[in-house]
Each structure stands twice: as structure tokens, then as C-alpha cells.
Design a protein around this motif. Structure first.
Motif, PDB file in Angstrom:
ATOM      1  N   VAL A 219     -25.094 -10.740  54.125  1.00 38.00           N
ATOM      2  CA  VAL A 219     -24.863  -9.310  54.349  1.00 38.00           C
ATOM      3  C   VAL A 219     -24.490  -9.038  55.806  1.00 38.00           C
ATOM      4  CG1 VAL A 219     -25.871  -7.028  54.212  1.00 38.00           C
ATOM      5  CG2 VAL A 219     -26.401  -8.720  52.473  1.00 38.00           C
ATOM      6  N   ILE A 220     -25.283  -9.586  56.729  1.00 33.74           N
ATOM      7  CA  ILE A 220     -25.037  -9.330  58.157  1.00 33.74           C
ATOM      8  C   ILE A 220     -23.645  -9.810  58.566  1.00 33.74           C
ATOM      9  CG2 ILE A 220     -25.725  -9.967  60.495  1.00 33.74           C
ATOM     10  CD1 ILE A 220     -27.604  -8.028  59.315  1.00 33.74           C
ATOM     11  N   VAL A 223     -21.115  -7.083  57.265  1.00 32.45           N
ATOM     12  CA  VAL A 223     -21.131  -5.727  57.824  1.00 32.45           C
ATOM     13  C   VAL A 223     -21.098  -5.767  59.339  1.00 32.45           C
ATOM     14  CG1 VAL A 223     -22.303  -4.685  55.877  1.00 32.45           C
ATOM     15  CG2 VAL A 223     -23.634  -5.631  57.736  1.00 32.45           C
ATOM     16  N   SER A 226     -25.740  -5.705  63.784  1.00 28.04           N
ATOM     17  CA  SER A 226     -26.204  -4.502  64.469  1.00 28.04           C
ATOM     18  C   SER A 226     -27.674  -4.283  64.136  1.00 28.04           C
ATOM     19  CB  SER A 226     -25.399  -3.284  64.045  1.00 28.04           C
ATOM     20  OG  SER A 226     -25.761  -2.899  62.742  1.00 28.04           O
ATOM     21  N   PHE A 228     -29.169  -1.570  63.225  1.00 30.49           N
ATOM     22  CA  PHE A 228     -29.294  -0.761  62.022  1.00 30.49           C
ATOM     23  C   PHE A 228     -29.263  -1.619  60.763  1.00 30.49           C
ATOM     24  CE2 PHE A 228     -27.108   1.574  58.606  1.00 30.49           C
ATOM     25  CZ  PHE A 228     -28.025   2.583  58.409  1.00 30.49           C
ATOM     26  N   TRP A 229     -28.263  -2.502  60.681  1.00 26.97           N
ATOM     27  CA  TRP A 229     -28.126  -3.311  59.474  1.00 26.97           C
ATOM     28  C   TRP A 229     -29.235  -4.338  59.358  1.00 26.97           C
ATOM     29  CZ3 TRP A 229     -25.862  -2.061  55.277  1.00 26.97           C
ATOM     30  CH2 TRP A 229     -24.804  -1.152  55.313  1.00 26.97           C
ATOM     31  N   VAL A 230     -29.697  -4.861  60.498  1.00 29.65           N
ATOM     32  CA  VAL A 230     -30.814  -5.806  60.426  1.00 29.65           C
ATOM     33  C   VAL A 230     -32.022  -5.133  59.787  1.00 29.65           C
ATOM     34  CG1 VAL A 230     -32.497  -7.063  61.814  1.00 29.65           C
ATOM     35  CG2 VAL A 230     -30.083  -7.266  62.332  1.00 29.65           C
ATOM     36  N   ILE A 232     -32.065  -2.456  57.782  1.00 26.84           N
ATOM     37  CA  ILE A 232     -31.804  -2.164  56.373  1.00 26.84           C
ATOM     38  C   ILE A 232     -31.945  -3.430  55.521  1.00 26.84           C
ATOM     39  CG2 ILE A 232     -30.012  -1.450  54.736  1.00 26.84           C
ATOM     40  CD1 ILE A 232     -31.046   0.845  56.272  1.00 26.84           C
ATOM     41  N   VAL A 233     -31.305  -4.500  55.976  1.00 20.84           N
ATOM     42  CA  VAL A 233     -31.318  -5.718  55.166  1.00 20.84           C
ATOM     43  C   VAL A 233     -32.727  -6.306  55.081  1.00 20.84           C
ATOM     44  CG1 VAL A 233     -30.434  -8.044  54.958  1.00 20.84           C
ATOM     45  CG2 VAL A 233     -28.934  -6.233  55.676  1.00 20.84           C
TER      46      VAL A 233
END
Lengths: 367, 326
Positions: A219-220, A223, A226, A228-230, A232-233
């Protein structure tokens, strides 16, 4: 004399309570004495982080005076266990655990450091002065760089202090997301059973079987790295354990008399779920959350280490360690100290988590 | 027993298909394609079209999926976009290297975890027990990559006893046989130790808890009461029963050995799956990334299956329960 919280308690020979109050008072007083310039900067610069820090200083004052007042007005002895709720009993068991007390204290200190970062960090974590003169300075008291500097001449201590904010907040928020999703799905699966249960538990099995880091990497990588994504994931790949735990609790709770009684009285389903089932699954959830925050902090550090998490120049413990790799022998301090910070943080979470588990969940006790 | 195994094997096939499908679509639906890294003003759009065609990326997604799935199940993983060679070539060596590392680490962690857990349970509340439990807590709370770096710093850079990374030395071909064997081993010591450290701690905690639980059982007291020597009480009565939760843990730690290996492989420059995975993802090399993910997924499923079967051997009541239920 009584204006200072704790003194009155000490005079009345309530030493422990008095010292705790004094301790809470010392931090803001020290900050006002030594860092008043930074504190005054709150009024001139509109920065949010300075505002948060100033708010925390005020909060510490409030805690010190509040505790002082409640101890002074409260009964002299609270040693009888009569009429205490399961929560109070559990908390008391945690407090009596020596290791857990130290762990809690360290966590409190770490969160204080993270919140007060702009007030206590000796330097700006991204400021570079004269790179050629200031880079790779070993830790020493004389130069003023307590933990040395990195390859860009930035103060390592300040970077670790600011890095604490990243690690601690990512760990907390990600685990909260995971706990929310897991609790919701777990309650649904446990209470309704049938095909809802089958589907949810199938997904849990599937995701548990898959190496979490691979999911996160996929995923990282797509996308883009960042913070934010860390978060969320990490949140969306960590809920399975909570879901299993909550489902098990709900399965055993839903046949109990108080739930049957609520049903018989015609209480509607959402109310049963929220008011009757949820509070009774809270203790194992809290234990689980504390025990997994440490793990999530480790994963976040790993991702930042690989360059897929927090991006430089924003400091995080993982990417500071990565930066130190290139000069491991000549500048050993760059990789060593942030690693130690991670170990201390994760260790504290694990110790407190173990203590909470022992206190609230006798079934899981190890010895 | 046989029917149980057959049933379990049949059970993982739909899971495997589902996993493969998910992997494929996650990879393909993500933004960016392998040609984007060549996109610059000088890059000819026709050439890009040609590349897309060559890799089969111009086909509709379901067609791509069906082609990929049928080829994949026949062991043909496609051609790596980035390295211009069959994926199976790239992956085969990497899998071998990772398996060397992770199976050794798993073996070491099981051996020491069980042994230390057992001993610390037998000697509960002694100084030895304290030392082991606190040590395990520390190892468990430590980032593996940092431990790896610290060990490299100490043993490779300062003391110069062990190599800092890779699988073999540059002058490997010129060494005598004995030196070659030592060269291989010396390159394995640090990564295996680091990879095994955290899982040893976990295994040890489980083993200790389960052993303590068993030691409180009535039949242990009976065994002692009838005058059996302590050694036999532990070896024959306690350890076998205490092992069953550890077998479950064995299954659960298989995915960890792969994911843990990703970072450790990068720290120690070990040419395994983790490195292949990371570079293929960063290069958008879909065939390699999908193949690695799918293979890891399959290995994890098989690992869990093996653990379940082992578990049914160690604790027969599980098997009987499933028989009665069916």
C-alpha cells in the motif's frame, strides 16, 4: 506556604501525595524559569505546537493544584476496599506493581517531552548552522550538543525529542483506529452470529495469515510514503486481534442474565450493544491496545528506516537511525540513541500492558 | 488422520485463489505503471505504446487477470519489467536465500525459546528466571534493524570478527573448502541471531506460561507423589503437554519470519525475498511484486497448515473434535 501545592500535605505527613504534587509542579516551574523566552513566543508566533505546549504547562499546574486540593479535602485513609468498582481495584493492582509504576512514569515523561518539545528542545531540529564545523560532533557537555550532531550539523537530542512526537502519536492514533474497527466488527460478529460472523471471521483469518509488513509495503509503495498513510495502513491492518478478542467476549456475555433481561425488557439492539456489551468488553480492549502500541511503534520505525514512512527532514526515530547507517563507525551516536529511545518507549508500553493484563484479566495471567 | 489432512488441504485452495486475486487487483489498480519512470519530454509515446503491448498491459484488466492466473498456476510468473529476465529466475534464488535465513532463525528461536522457557518455568522466581524474563522483554521491545546495526557496529566494525553483510566474501572462490564453509557460516551468524531474537523471546514467554500452567496440574503432583525423579516428571509428563501451544505459535510465527526478514535482509545486504520485494515495489515491477507476494502468501498458508497438522499430532483431542463436528 500553602500556596505551593504539596507543602501542606508534607506538613501533614502525607509524604507520598505531597511529593507527587510537588513533582507535577516542578516541570512547569522549571520551564518558566529556564525557557521563558520560548514560552513568551506563544504570544508572538501563531504556531500551533507552541500553543499545545503552553497549554500543557498550564495543564500541569492545574493537575498539581487539583491533586493538592482533592488530597487535602479527602479522607485521610483510603485503605478499605469496600465499595470499590472493578476498575478501581484493577487500577490499584496496577499501581502496586513496581515495574508498571516505573513504566507508567516513563510513559508520562515521554508524552510530556513530546508535548513540550518546542519548549525543552535545546535547538531547532531542522536548523543547520555551519555544516562543516558542526557536523559529526560527538556527544559532549562542552559543545552544548549533549548527544552530538548528525551529518548536517543538526542537534541529535533535539531531533530525538521531536521524533518522539511522531512515534508516540502514530502509535497511539493507529492503534485507536485499529481498536475502533476491531471493536465494531467484533461486536457485530459476536452478537449477530450467522453469516455476518462467518464473513467477518473469514476476513480476519485471511488478514492474520498474511504478513502485515508486506501488506503495508504494497500500500505504502503505491500511495507514496507519508505520515498520514502510515497511520491509516497501520490502523487498517491491525484490527484483527481486537475483533477476535471482542467477539469472544461478546459470545460469552450475550447469554448472561443482564443481557437477557435487557432484551426481555425490550431495550433496542443498538442500546444493548453500546450500553451493555461495549462497557464489559472495554478492559480486554485496553489491555490489547497497550500491548500493541509498542509493536506499532516498532513497525513505524521500521518503515521510516526503509524510507517508506516519515520523510526527512521531519525527524522520526526510524529515519534518524537510517541516516546514521552511512557513518556507523565514525558517528556511532546517530544510530544508537534513537534506537535506545525506541527500546525504552516500547519496553514501557509492554511492561504497563503486561501489568494491565494481570490486573484486569486473570485468565491471561502468566504466573 | 489422512482425511483430516485432505480436508485441510482442500480448505486452503479457495483461500489461495482469493489471495492471488486480491494481490493482482491491488497491484494493478494502484496508480502508476512501469512505463511512468521513463516518461519525459524525449520519451516517444509510440515507444511507450509498444512497451505496454509487449508487457500485455494494453489488454483489459480481466483478460490480463485470466492470462496471469493461468500462467501463474503453471509456474510461469512472467517476465520482470525491470531486469528483463523471467521472474522465476529472479525469485528462485531469492526464495532460497530467504529460506536459508528464516528457517535457521526459526529453528534457533524454537530451540532456545523452548529450552529457556522450560528452564525459567522450572526455576520460577529464582535469579535465573528473572534474568531470562527481563532479557526476553528487552529483546521483544527492540527494533530488529537497530539490534542488527548495533551488532554490526560492535562485531564487524569495531572488533572485526564477523562480516557486516552479504552472503559470502569477495574472495570466496579463492578460499579453501574449510575456509569457504566458515565464510558462509560467519555471514549467517549475525542475521540469524537478529531474526531469531524477537521470536525467541515470544516463544520463551509462551513456553514459560504454558509450562507453569502444566506444573500446577494434578497429574504432575501424582507423578511426584509416586516417587518419580524430577527429571522424568519434567521430561516425560510436563514438557510434552506444555509444547502444544508452542506448536500453534510456530504456525503463527511463519508470516513474521518473512516480514521480519524484509528489514533484516536490507540491514545485512542479504539477497533475499525482502530485498526483491522492496526494489520491485519501488520500481513498479508488477510481475515480480505480484509473484513475491503470492508466493509468500502461499508459503504462509502452507505453514499454517503444517502447524495445524503438527498440532493435531501433539494434541490429538483437536483432531477428534473436528471429526465429531463433521
Amino acid at each position: 506556604m500553602y500556596v505551593i501545592p504539596g507543602v501542606a500535605l508534607l506538613l501533614r505527613r502525607r509524604y507520598r501525595a505531597g511529593l507527587v504534587c510537588l513533582f507535577f509542579l516542578t516541570i512547569p516551574v522549571l520551564i518558566i524559569l529556564f525557557r521563558h523566552q520560548q514560552l513568551l513566543a506563544v504570544f508572538t508566533s501563531p504556531s500551533l505546537e507552541l500553543g499545545v505546549s503552553a497549554g500543557y504547562v498550564i495543564l500541569l499546574f492545574a493537575v498539581a493544584y487539583g491533586m493538592n486540593a482533592s488530597y487535602l479535602s479527602g479522607p485521610a485513609s483510603t485503605s478499605d476496599d469496600v465499595g470499590l468498582s472493578e476498575w478501581r481495584l484493577g487500577l490499584r493492582r496496577v499501581i502496586r506493581n513496581h515495574r508498571a509504576k516505573i513504566g507508567l512514569f516513563i510513559l508520562f515523561a515521554l508524552y510530556s517531552i513530546a508535548l513540550l518539545a518546542p519548549l525543552i528542545a535545546p535547538y531547532d531540529p531542522t536548523a543547520q548552522t555551519n555544516v562543516l564545523q558542526a557536523r559529526f560532533l560527538p556527544p559532549s557537555l562542552e559543545t552544548g550538543y549533549l548527544l552530538g550532531t548528525d551529518g548536517f550539523g543538526r542537534d541529535l537530542l533535539s531531533r530525538i525529542i521531536y521524533g518522539a512526537r511522531i512515534s508516540l502519536s502514530i502509535g497511539f492514533v493507529a492503534v485507536m483506529i485499529a481498536a475502533l474497527i476491531g471493536t465494531l466488527l467484533g461486536i457485530l460478529a459476536g452478537y449477530f452470529g450467522g453469516w455476518i460472523d462467518t464473513i467477518i471471521m473469514r476476513v480476519v483469518d485471511l488478514m492474520l495469515g498474511f504478513p502485515r509488513l508486506f501488506l503495508i509495503l504494497i500500500v505504502i509503495a503505491f500511495v507514496g510514503p507519508s505520515i498520514f498513510w502510515v497511520i491509516i495502513v497501520l490502523g487498517f491492518t491491525g484490527w484483527m486481534g481486537v475483533a477476535r478478542l471482542v467477539r469472544g467476549e461478546v459470545l460469552s456475555l450475550k447469554e448472561r442474565e443482564f443481557i437477557l433481561a435487557a432484551k426481555a425488557l425490550g431495550v433496542n439492539t443498538p442500546r444493548i450493544l453500546i450500553r451493555h456489551l461495549l462497557p464489559n468488553t472495554l478492559a480486554p480492549i485496553i489491555v490489547f491496545v497497550t500491548l500493541t502500541i509498542g509493536n506499532v511503534i516498532l513497525i513505524e520505525a521500521g518503515l521510516s528506516f526503509l524510507g517508506l514512512g516519515v520523510q526527512p527532514p521531519t525527524p522520526s526515530w526510524g529515519n534518524i537511525i537510517d541516516l546514521g547507517r552511512e557513518n556507523l563507525l565514525d558517528a556511532w551516536w546517530i544510530s544508537t540513541f534513537p534506537g535506545l529511545a525506541i527500546v525504552i518507549t516500547v519496553l514501557s508500553f509492554n511492561v504497563v500492558g503486561d501489568a494491565l493484563r494481570d490486573a484486569f484479566d486473570p485468565k491471561l495471567r502468566e504466573d | 488422520m489422512v482425511s483430516y489432512v485432505v480436508k485441510r488441504i482442500a480448505g486452503i485452495i479457495p483461500l489461495l485463489l482469493l489471495g492471488l486475486t486480491l494481490t493482482f487487483f491491488i497491484m494493478r489498480l494502484a496508480p502508476g505503471d512501469p512505463t511512468t519512470k521513463y516518461v519525459n519530454p524525449e520519451f516517444d509515446p509510440e515507444l511507450r505504446q509498444e512497451m505496454m503491448q509487449k508487457f500485455g498491459l494494453d489488454q483489459p484488466l480481466p483478460v490480463q487477470y485470466w492470462r496471469w492466473l493461468t500462467a501463474f498456476l503453471q509456474g510461469d510468473f512472467g517476465v520482470s519489467f525491470d531486469r528483463a529476465q523471467p521472474v522465476s529466475n529472479v525469485v528462485k534464488r531469492a526464495i532460497g536465500n530467504t529460506l536459508i535465513l528464516s528457517s535457521l532463525a526459526l529453528g534457533v528461536s524454537l530451540l532456545f525459546g523452548v529450552l529457556l522457557g522450560m528452564l525459567s518455568a522450572i526455576k520460577q522466581y529464582t535469579r535465573f528466571d528473572d534474568l531470562i524474563t527481563v532479557g526476553a522483554l528487552f529483546l521483544y521491545s527492540m527494533p530488529g534493524f537497530w539490534l542488527g546495526l548495533m551488532l554490526i557496529l560492535l562485531f564487524s566494525l569495531v572488533l572485526g570478527w564477523l562480516p557486516a553483510g552479504g552472503m559470502k566474501s569477495v574472495n570466496y572462490d579463492y578460499l579453501s573448502l574449510g575456509q569457504q564453509i566458515w565464510d558462509r557460516i560467519s555471514h549467517l551468524i549475525l542475521p540469524v541471531f537478529v531474526l531469531a531474537a524477537a521470536s525467541t523471546a515470544t516463544t520463551m514467554r509462551y513456553m514459560r506460561a504454558s509450562m507453569l500452567d502444566i506444573l500446577r496440574q494434578d497429574y504432575i503432583r501424582t507423578a511426584r507423589a509416586k516417587g518419580l525423579p524430577e527429571r522424568i516428571v519434567y521430561a516425560k509428563h510436563a514438557v510434552r503437554n506444555a509444547l502444544s501451544p508452542v506448536v500453534t505459535l510456530f504456525g503463527l510465527s511463519i508470516p513474521f519470519l518473512f516480514s521480519g526478514a524484509v528489514i533484516i535482509e536490507i540491514v545485512f545486504a542479504w539477497p533475499g525475498m525482502g530485498r526483491v520485494m522492496l526494489t520491485s515495489i519501488l520500481q513498479r515491477d508488477y510481475p515480480v511484486a505480484i509473484a513475491v507476494t503470492a508466493i509468500v502468501f502461499a508459503m504462509v498458508l502452507v505453514g499454517n497448515l503444517v502447524a495445524d497438522i503438527l498440532y493435531s499430532v501433539v494434541a490429538p483431542r483437536i483432531r477428534h473434535q473436528t471429526h465429531q463436528a463433521s
